[in-house]
Design a protein around this motif. Structure first.
Motif, short mmCIF file in Angstrom:
data_model
loop_
_atom_site.label_atom_id
_atom_site.label_comp_id
_atom_site.label_asym_id
_atom_site.label_seq_id
_atom_site.Cartn_x
_atom_site.Cartn_y
_atom_site.Cartn_z
N HIS A 14 33.26 34.69 39.98
CA HIS A 14 33.02 34.37 38.57
C HIS A 14 31.78 35.10 38.05
O HIS A 14 31.77 35.63 36.94
CB HIS A 14 32.83 32.86 38.40
CG HIS A 14 34.11 32.10 38.29
ND1 HIS A 14 34.91 32.15 37.17
CD2 HIS A 14 34.74 31.26 39.16
CE1 HIS A 14 35.97 31.38 37.35
NE2 HIS A 14 35.90 30.84 38.55
N ILE A 15 30.73 35.13 38.86
CA ILE A 15 29.49 35.79 38.44
C ILE A 15 29.71 37.29 38.26
O ILE A 15 29.28 37.88 37.26
CB ILE A 15 28.37 35.52 39.46
CG1 ILE A 15 27.99 34.03 39.44
CG2 ILE A 15 27.15 36.38 39.17
CD1 ILE A 15 27.07 33.62 40.56
N ILE A 16 30.40 37.90 39.21
CA ILE A 16 30.67 39.33 39.11
C ILE A 16 31.56 39.62 37.90
O ILE A 16 31.34 40.59 37.16
CB ILE A 16 31.33 39.86 40.40
CG1 ILE A 16 30.35 39.75 41.57
CG2 ILE A 16 31.78 41.30 40.23
CD1 ILE A 16 29.08 40.56 41.41
N ALA A 17 32.55 38.77 37.65
CA ALA A 17 33.43 38.98 36.50
C ALA A 17 32.63 38.92 35.20
O ALA A 17 32.84 39.73 34.28
CB ALA A 17 34.54 37.93 36.49
N GLU A 18 31.70 37.97 35.10
CA GLU A 18 30.86 37.89 33.91
C GLU A 18 30.03 39.15 33.74
O GLU A 18 29.88 39.68 32.63
CB GLU A 18 29.95 36.67 34.00
CG GLU A 18 30.65 35.35 33.77
CD GLU A 18 29.67 34.19 33.73
OE1 GLU A 18 28.55 34.36 33.20
OE2 GLU A 18 30.01 33.10 34.24
N LEU A 19 29.47 39.63 34.85
CA LEU A 19 28.63 40.83 34.78
C LEU A 19 29.45 42.05 34.38
O LEU A 19 28.97 42.92 33.65
CB LEU A 19 27.95 41.06 36.13
CG LEU A 19 26.83 40.08 36.48
CD1 LEU A 19 26.42 40.23 37.93
CD2 LEU A 19 25.63 40.28 35.55
N ASP A 35 33.36 45.72 42.82
CA ASP A 35 32.00 45.45 42.37
C ASP A 35 31.51 46.54 41.42
O ASP A 35 30.30 46.70 41.22
CB ASP A 35 31.06 45.36 43.57
CG ASP A 35 31.15 46.59 44.47
OD1 ASP A 35 32.01 47.46 44.20
OD2 ASP A 35 30.38 46.69 45.44
N ALA A 36 32.40 47.30 40.82
CA ALA A 36 31.99 48.41 39.95
C ALA A 36 32.97 48.58 38.80
O ALA A 36 34.14 48.20 38.87
CB ALA A 36 31.91 49.71 40.76
N VAL A 37 32.45 49.19 37.72
CA VAL A 37 33.29 49.56 36.58
C VAL A 37 33.32 51.09 36.50
O VAL A 37 32.26 51.73 36.54
CB VAL A 37 32.74 49.01 35.25
CG1 VAL A 37 33.70 49.34 34.10
CG2 VAL A 37 32.53 47.51 35.33
N LEU A 38 34.50 51.65 36.41
CA LEU A 38 34.65 53.10 36.24
C LEU A 38 34.98 53.39 34.78
O LEU A 38 36.00 52.93 34.27
CB LEU A 38 35.76 53.63 37.15
CG LEU A 38 36.16 55.10 36.95
CD1 LEU A 38 34.99 56.03 37.26
CD2 LEU A 38 37.37 55.45 37.82
N PHE A 39 34.09 54.12 34.11
CA PHE A 39 34.29 54.55 32.72
C PHE A 39 34.64 56.04 32.70
O PHE A 39 34.26 56.78 33.61
CB PHE A 39 33.02 54.36 31.89
CG PHE A 39 32.48 52.96 31.81
CD1 PHE A 39 32.87 52.12 30.77
CD2 PHE A 39 31.55 52.50 32.72
CE1 PHE A 39 32.34 50.84 30.66
CE2 PHE A 39 31.01 51.22 32.62
CZ PHE A 39 31.41 50.39 31.59
N TYR A 40 35.27 56.48 31.61
CA TYR A 40 35.45 57.92 31.43
C TYR A 40 35.52 58.27 29.94
O TYR A 40 35.80 57.42 29.08
CB TYR A 40 36.70 58.42 32.17
CG TYR A 40 38.02 58.00 31.56
CD1 TYR A 40 38.71 58.84 30.67
CD2 TYR A 40 38.60 56.77 31.89
CE1 TYR A 40 39.93 58.47 30.13
CE2 TYR A 40 39.82 56.39 31.34
CZ TYR A 40 40.48 57.24 30.46
OH TYR A 40 41.68 56.87 29.92
N ARG A 41 35.27 59.53 29.65
CA ARG A 41 35.47 60.11 28.31
C ARG A 41 36.32 61.36 28.53
O ARG A 41 35.84 62.35 29.09
CB ARG A 41 34.13 60.43 27.65
CG ARG A 41 34.27 61.11 26.29
CD ARG A 41 32.91 61.51 25.75
NE ARG A 41 32.24 60.38 25.11
CZ ARG A 41 31.00 60.46 24.63
NH1 ARG A 41 30.31 61.59 24.74
NH2 ARG A 41 30.45 59.41 24.05
#
Length: 361
Positions: free
Chosen positions: A30-35, A55-61
């Motif tokens: 739950h804590i990681i999802a909120e973060l 435990d990570a978010v991958l963004f791209y442009r």
């Protein structure tokens, strides 16, 4: 190549592996999802989220890069929002489990890379793939001597857009690094410690402590269970009907971890009871507090359950505070106090008789 290059960013929460142990895995999730939500909402560049990677978010442009000043701004916003949320959660926290208690030790690192990618379309989803994805994930394993940092790959520094002549913020100090990998050899990069940004993280909003009354209703009983188990039982709102026999169901206002300000409704034979979780006014004690928000007989009603460890288990003390209505309040005093005593007795007895195992809490 620059025209076809895409920006890749990974925001990685460090310490996650050590964070999820034993029965606390649900709260850690739950804590990681909120973060993750906080990081996505804090992005000032409006990048596309490719996927959540544990435990990570991958963004791209896609087919566009960014300037170094934009990336620095991105790092500032993500880092500040991340640690502001952790501070606020700690300020409002009521759960004493290891995952919740250790949440403030989580750290953030941000990696930036550019390269050619393609988009794989599966139904309504588009997922980037290509060699550049392999490289940025490889850079997660590096020799940067800081816990929280912004890493800029050499490819990004070569292909980054001009920074529009914006000077670097005063907190920035750029270092050069290099890590050797078995299959590809040495990879060079630059990195910036994010630790100076801690000074700019705002203090959390302090919770509200209702004023204790002079003549609370006080009851005490001995319970042959550890105080920590009883506290975990009280904090876990979803399982109330399993041990409090007068409650048929619980309606939660949020699926997030119970904290100060969390509201829920208990469905009982006498009707719905609306509760709000309170902060602990005695930090040196193991306490759980609730305010009953829809009690009409008095102006305000709240109670604290103080759990004191003993050799045989726990001494459980309930303090029930209420504020009578002006003028006519004294007319109802005897009836009100009798009703509240019965409520407190039934609550303590339910705690005493519950058979839930520690693993099920």
């Amino acid at each position: 190549m620059a025209d076809k290059s895409s920006l890749l960013v990974i925001a990685d929460i460090s310490g996650f592996t050590q964070f999820i142990r034993g029965n606390e895995i649900i709260h850690s999730r739950h804590i990681i999802a909120e973060l993750m939500e906080v990081l996505i909402d804090a992005d000032p560049l409006h990048l596309t989220v490719a996927e959540i990677e544990g435990d990570a978010v991958l963004f791209y442009r896609y087919n566009a890069v960014a300037s170094r000043s934009e990336v620095v701004l991105l790092a500032e916003r993500l880092f500040t929002a991340f640690h502001k949320h952790l501070r606020q959660y700690e300020s409002l926290r009521v759960c004493q489990c290891g995952a919740c208690a250790a949440s403030t030790s989580l750290t953030l690192k941000i990696l930036v890379h550019v390269g050619v990618i393609e988009l794989l379309k599966v139904k309504q989803f588009r997922k980037p793939f290509g060699e550049a994805l392999i490289w940025i994930h490889l850079l997660l394993k590096n020799t940067v001597p800081h816990r929280e940092y912004l890493l800029l790959s050499s490819q990004f520094l070569v292909l980054a857009m001009p920074s529009d002549h914006f000077p670097d913020p005063s907190w920035i100090e750029i270092f050069e690094g290099e890590t050797s990998y078995q299959d590809v050899g040495s990879i060079s990069y630059s990195y910036i410690s994010l630790s100076p940004l801690h000074a700019g993280v705002s203090e959390p909003v302090k919770g509200h402590f209702p004023k204790l009354t002079d003549n609370p209703l006080v009851l005490t009983t001995a319970i042959s269970r550890p105080a920590a188990d009883l506290h975990a039982l009280l904090v876990n709102l979803s399982i109330i009907p399993k041990w409090e026999k007068s409650i048929q169901a619980v309606r939660l206002s949020s699926d997030k971890i119970n904290r100060s300000g969390t509201r829920h409704i208990c469905v009982s034979d006498s009707g719905p009871l609306s509760f709000e979780t309170l902060q602990n006014p005695w930090p040196d004690k193991l306490v759980y507090g609730q305010r009953l928000r829809n009690e009409r007989r008095v102006r305000d009603l709240f109670f604290y359950i103080i759990l004191q460890p003993t050799a045989g288990g726990t001494s459980a003390r309930i303090e029930l505070h209420y504020k009578p209505w002006p003028l006519i309040g004294w007319l109802l005093e005897r009836t009100v106090r009798k009703r509240f005593r019965r409520f407190a007795e039934e609550l303590l007895e339910s705690l005493k008789q519950n058979q839930l195992s520690a693993e099920s809490i």
